[in-house]
Design a protein around this motif. Structure first.
Motif, mmCIF file in Angstrom:
data_model
loop_
_atom_site.group_PDB
_atom_site.id
_atom_site.type_symbol
_atom_site.label_atom_id
_atom_site.label_comp_id
_atom_site.label_asym_id
_atom_site.label_seq_id
_atom_site.Cartn_x
_atom_site.Cartn_y
_atom_site.Cartn_z
ATOM 1 N N ASP A 191 0.825 -1.216 0.000
ATOM 2 C CA ASP A 191 0.000 0.000 0.000
ATOM 3 C C ASP A 191 0.855 1.261 0.000
ATOM 4 O O ASP A 191 0.452 2.287 -0.543
ATOM 5 N N GLU A 214 1.873 1.742 -3.664
ATOM 6 C CA GLU A 214 0.716 2.243 -4.408
ATOM 7 C C GLU A 214 0.447 3.716 -4.105
ATOM 8 O O GLU A 214 0.212 4.520 -5.014
ATOM 9 N N THR A 215 0.515 4.099 -2.847
ATOM 10 C CA THR A 215 0.276 5.488 -2.444
ATOM 11 C C THR A 215 1.296 6.426 -3.084
ATOM 12 O O THR A 215 0.940 7.506 -3.570
ATOM 13 N N ARG A 262 0.518 6.753 -6.871
ATOM 14 C CA ARG A 262 -0.690 7.556 -7.101
ATOM 15 C C ARG A 262 -0.470 9.028 -6.779
ATOM 16 O O ARG A 262 -1.070 9.899 -7.404
ATOM 17 N N VAL A 292 -3.358 1.482 -10.183
ATOM 18 C CA VAL A 292 -2.168 0.747 -9.748
ATOM 19 C C VAL A 292 -2.577 -0.583 -9.136
ATOM 20 O O VAL A 292 -3.461 -0.640 -8.280
ATOM 21 N N GLU A 293 -1.926 -1.658 -9.587
ATOM 22 C CA GLU A 293 -2.112 -2.987 -9.005
ATOM 23 C C GLU A 293 -0.741 -3.474 -8.545
ATOM 24 O O GLU A 293 0.191 -3.555 -9.346
ATOM 25 N N ILE A 294 -0.614 -3.792 -7.262
ATOM 26 C CA ILE A 294 0.644 -4.260 -6.696
ATOM 27 C C ILE A 294 0.460 -5.704 -6.242
ATOM 28 O O ILE A 294 -0.534 -6.026 -5.581
ATOM 29 N N ALA A 319 4.242 -4.530 -10.271
ATOM 30 C CA ALA A 319 3.323 -3.402 -10.325
ATOM 31 C C ALA A 319 2.821 -3.238 -11.748
ATOM 32 O O ALA A 319 3.610 -3.289 -12.697
ATOM 33 N N VAL A 332 0.818 -0.391 -13.775
ATOM 34 C CA VAL A 332 0.398 1.005 -13.659
ATOM 35 C C VAL A 332 -0.199 1.426 -14.997
ATOM 36 O O VAL A 332 0.487 1.409 -16.024
#
Length: 77
Positions: free
Chosen positions: A6, A9-10, A13, A21-23, A35, A37
């Motif tokens: 997270d 991702e933060t 973003r 975004v997918e991690i 990742a 993006v």
């Protein structure tokens, strides 16, 4: 100390506000992630520049706090 998904991702973003975004934690160790993006703001950029934007978003943590990131960037479909 490893980075959390997270947190990655933060950071992405915050730097690329239109990004989806997918991690994924690849090894379960908080050190090896993939990742994906997707961002409209990547339009017109070569893939290398798209990746540079993501790495820039991580503020120099690559190779240190974040050991490995398998990165895929794309435009929205």
């Amino acid at each position: 100390m490893p980075m959390q998904a997270d947190e990655i991702e933060t950071m992405i973003r915050a730097a690329i506000p239109d990004a989806h975004v997918e991690i994924t934690d690849l090894a379960g160790d908080g050190d090896h992630y993939s990742a994906r993006v997707v961002a409209e703001s990547f339009r017109g950029m070569p893939r290398v520049r798209q990746h540079q934007r993501v790495y820039d978003a991580l503020g120099g943590r690559m190779g240190g706090v974040l050991h490995a990131l398998q990165l895929t960037t794309a435009l929205p479909s």
